[in-house]
Design a protein around this motif. Sequence first.
Motif, mmCIF file in Angstrom:
data_model
loop_
_atom_site.group_PDB
_atom_site.id
_atom_site.type_symbol
_atom_site.label_atom_id
_atom_site.label_comp_id
_atom_site.label_asym_id
_atom_site.label_seq_id
_atom_site.Cartn_x
_atom_site.Cartn_y
_atom_site.Cartn_z
ATOM 1 N N MET A 102 40.936 47.455 44.986
ATOM 2 C CA MET A 102 42.159 48.567 45.068
ATOM 3 C C MET A 102 41.217 49.580 45.765
ATOM 4 O O MET A 102 40.124 50.088 45.600
ATOM 5 N N SER A 103 42.110 50.387 46.812
ATOM 6 C CA SER A 103 41.664 51.445 47.342
ATOM 7 C C SER A 103 42.177 52.675 46.518
ATOM 8 O O SER A 103 43.041 52.397 45.814
ATOM 9 N N ALA B 1 45.750 53.714 45.248
ATOM 10 C CA ALA B 1 46.672 52.651 45.414
ATOM 11 C C ALA B 1 47.690 52.750 44.047
ATOM 12 O O ALA B 1 47.144 52.998 43.015
ATOM 13 N N THR C 148 48.507 54.482 39.000
ATOM 14 C CA THR C 148 47.695 54.943 40.282
ATOM 15 C C THR C 148 46.462 54.948 40.222
ATOM 16 O O THR C 148 45.792 55.308 38.976
#
Lengths: 265, 113
Positions: free
Chosen positions: A173-174, A177, A195
């Motif tokens: 995940m960035s 995200a 988040t």
Amino acid sequence: MFVIKKTPKSFMKQLLIFLLCLANISLNAQNNAVVAGEKLIYTASYNMSGILTDIAQVTMETSEAKTSKATLLRLKCIASTYSKWDNFFKIVDLYESYVNPKNLTPYLYKRDINEGGYYKFMKYTFNHKTNTINSVQRRRTNKEENKNFSINAGTKDIVSTLYSIRLFDYKNMSLGAKKSFTIVFDREEVKAQITYLGKETISTNIGKKECYKLALSSSDQVLQGKNNNLLWLTADENKIIVYGKFKIPVGNGELKIKSAQGLKN
Amino acid sequence: MKKIVTIFALILAVLSVIIAVLPVSNLSIFPAIAALVLGILAFYLSKKSGSGKKMIQFIFLLTIISLLLTSYKAIFSKTEVSNNQELKEKEKESKENAIEDLEELDLDDISID
């Protein structure tokens, strides 16, 4: 005295909603983190005039539930006030969810709460073919109330949701995200969002852990502020919740892990 | 002035003792410190005017009791959940009922085990 009587009840309710507002909607995600025999114990603290006070113990336990046709995973969550509070406001809440062990899809959910004399029982039987829930509600008066209602595909109960957040692939995940999901609570669907805020190393009762840090928000006003409700999951294959901070209408508090047993990895 | 300070100090000292015996004992530190500060002020004022100090000594005594009780509870009392036999029975019964409910469900189409 009034604060003492009122706070634990509101606290527990809000805490559970906070806990339960952490979910994953990708129902097809394969379970490689949760296994039968796992036991996680947490301490829930509430901020009273700037001093964190331990109020309750939250136990999350998994076990097998065998029927003649299949073996399901039983996810159990118990919230009990510490004995010193029992004379003031005793809370014993039992939450259960019977799920598919491969993807944590719920089939049966039960909630039996007893909070300072207030009693409520709720049972949901999920029908994933028709996306409906058959619910049974019972109160202290023993009056039973049945109701069928529709849900969106992928909606889960709060307990299976709480476990399902451990199935996300945070590794890929960035930063920033977001993941949205829907929880059914008190026969109503609540939209919530996670988040991903990156990795952080924190000290816990089970050692120093590198964690995934998550911010939580919900469509109702239970979780307040943008980054006031945070959760730390171990950055390993188990992805267990080790620490949580929350801000709810009745105040703020923390959830800290006390012990962890029977982890899969 | 001395009278008002003494009355406030006494109220706070009594309050800190009451809070110290409750589960929220750690909160008693606030009224205890306030009572101590006002007690010292009352002591100074009574010394200046040369009046009696018995009430002030009583305030200090209450404050010390409150602080000792709070410290004792903070150090020695364990935060534990009472052994709830009723809950254990409820859990067992709940699981049995759940399995009965699950038997009635159409679980054939899901691949479990």
